[in-house]
Motif scaffolding. Structure first.
Motif, short mmCIF file in Angstrom:
data_model
loop_
_atom_site.label_atom_id
_atom_site.label_comp_id
_atom_site.label_asym_id
_atom_site.label_seq_id
_atom_site.Cartn_x
_atom_site.Cartn_y
_atom_site.Cartn_z
N UNK A 86 37.10 50.13 42.50
CA UNK A 86 37.13 50.15 41.04
C UNK A 86 35.75 49.89 40.44
N UNK A 87 35.53 50.55 39.33
CA UNK A 87 34.27 50.39 38.62
C UNK A 87 34.15 49.00 38.00
N UNK A 88 35.26 48.52 37.46
CA UNK A 88 35.29 47.19 36.84
C UNK A 88 36.47 46.41 37.42
N UNK A 129 45.57 29.90 41.04
CA UNK A 129 44.78 31.13 41.15
C UNK A 129 44.44 31.65 39.75
N UNK A 130 43.17 31.98 39.57
CA UNK A 130 42.67 32.47 38.29
C UNK A 130 42.06 33.87 38.51
N UNK A 131 41.76 34.55 37.42
CA UNK A 131 41.19 35.89 37.55
C UNK A 131 40.13 36.13 36.48
N UNK A 132 39.18 36.99 36.83
CA UNK A 132 38.15 37.44 35.90
C UNK A 132 38.14 38.96 35.94
N UNK A 133 38.37 39.58 34.81
CA UNK A 133 38.39 41.03 34.71
C UNK A 133 37.05 41.50 34.16
N UNK A 134 36.30 42.25 34.96
CA UNK A 134 34.98 42.70 34.51
C UNK A 134 35.07 43.60 33.28
N UNK A 135 36.23 44.19 33.05
CA UNK A 135 36.42 45.00 31.84
C UNK A 135 36.24 44.17 30.58
N UNK A 137 34.06 42.12 29.88
CA UNK A 137 32.64 42.04 29.50
C UNK A 137 31.97 43.41 29.54
N UNK A 138 32.78 44.45 29.66
CA UNK A 138 32.23 45.81 29.76
C UNK A 138 31.22 45.93 30.89
N UNK A 139 31.54 45.27 32.01
CA UNK A 139 30.66 45.30 33.17
C UNK A 139 31.17 46.34 34.16
#
Length: 251
Positions: A86-88, A129-135, A137-139
């Motif tokens: 995936x891109x993000x 459990x936690x998550x960070x979605x790069x979307x 931050x438009x990363x």
């Protein structure tokens, strides 16, 4: 001489009355063994690391010291470069206990000294459990480039060396290579978790599994699958914590 015959006749009538369909339960109304028997366990995923490994990629990873006042942060990643299609992508990490420390997320392209992104993230109000979605931050990750990422709990803003840090390394494969050569599964369901883990796409398998658990927190089969993956990369203590946290079924 007629009395035995009459008695026998009356007995037959009584038996027929007891077998009246109106008073006898139908077979379909009666419980069967399959309704009360245990369900077959879901298959456990098997993670096959990429052929080309870069070891010592994970920062943090143990739960030692959780009896103290500080939380422990663990990146849910293998100790080598993990792959994504995936891109993000979504990055998953673990928090051993709630904290009031400010948290910071950092993403670094290893070709550069300056972080691609560094900034605060919301502090979770619960352990687990936690998550960070790069979307968010438009990363976007470039293909065939390795990125280091970190979650930091800031204990003292004036002394970064006191930060509690966890992180890993991620690489996005080029799309045609992912799809054609490695046969990545771009969907998110129980089967895609098994397929992507087997094909080496750690981040995609784990992110999907965490998403499924968020939607079905009491699903023990999903929890066992996540614990299995975590055990395979040496995060057995986190796996045990996860299994102990399965909510009790609602009666």
């Amino acid at each position: 001489m007629q009395r035995p015959t009459v008695s026998l006749f009356l007995g037959l009538i009584l038996c027929i009355g007891l077998l009246d369909p109106a008073t006898t339960p139908a077979v379909s109304d009666q419980p069967t063994a399959s309704q009360s028997g245990p369900k077959e366990d879901a298959p456990l995923p098997l993670y096959q690391p990429p052929k080309k490994l870069t070891p010592r990629a994970r920062v943090g990873g143990g739960l030692r010291g959780t009896d103290g006042s500080d939380p422990v942060l663990v990146a849910l990643v293998p100790d080598h470069v993990g792959l994504t299609a995936k891109k993000s992508p979504v990055l998953n990490w673990f928090l051993s206990k709630p904290t009031t420390y400010p948290l910071k997320f950092t993403l670094i392209d290893i070709r550069s000294v300056k972080p691609l992104h560094e900034g605060p993230i919301p502090t979770p109000d619960h352990a687990g459990v936690q998550s960070i979605d790069l979307n968010d931050w438009n990363l976007a990750l470039e293909p065939d480039v390795q990125y280091r990422w970190y979650i930091s709990a800031i204990r003292n803003p004036d002394s970064p060396s006191q930060d509690l840090v966890a992180g890993g390394v991620i690489e996005r494969c080029e799309f045609s290579a992912c799809l054609v050569e490695m046969e990545v599964d771009l969907s998110c369901d129980r089967q895609s978790v098994l397929r992507n883990a087997m094909r080496g796409f750690w981040y995609d398998a784990m992110a999907c599994l965490c998403q499924l658990i968020d939607l079905n927190p009491a699903d023990q089969a999903l929890r066992r699958q996540r614990a299995s993956l975590l055990n395979q990369i040496g995060l057995s203590t986190v796996a045990q914590w996860d299994l102990r946290s399965i909510p009790a079924p609602v009666r």
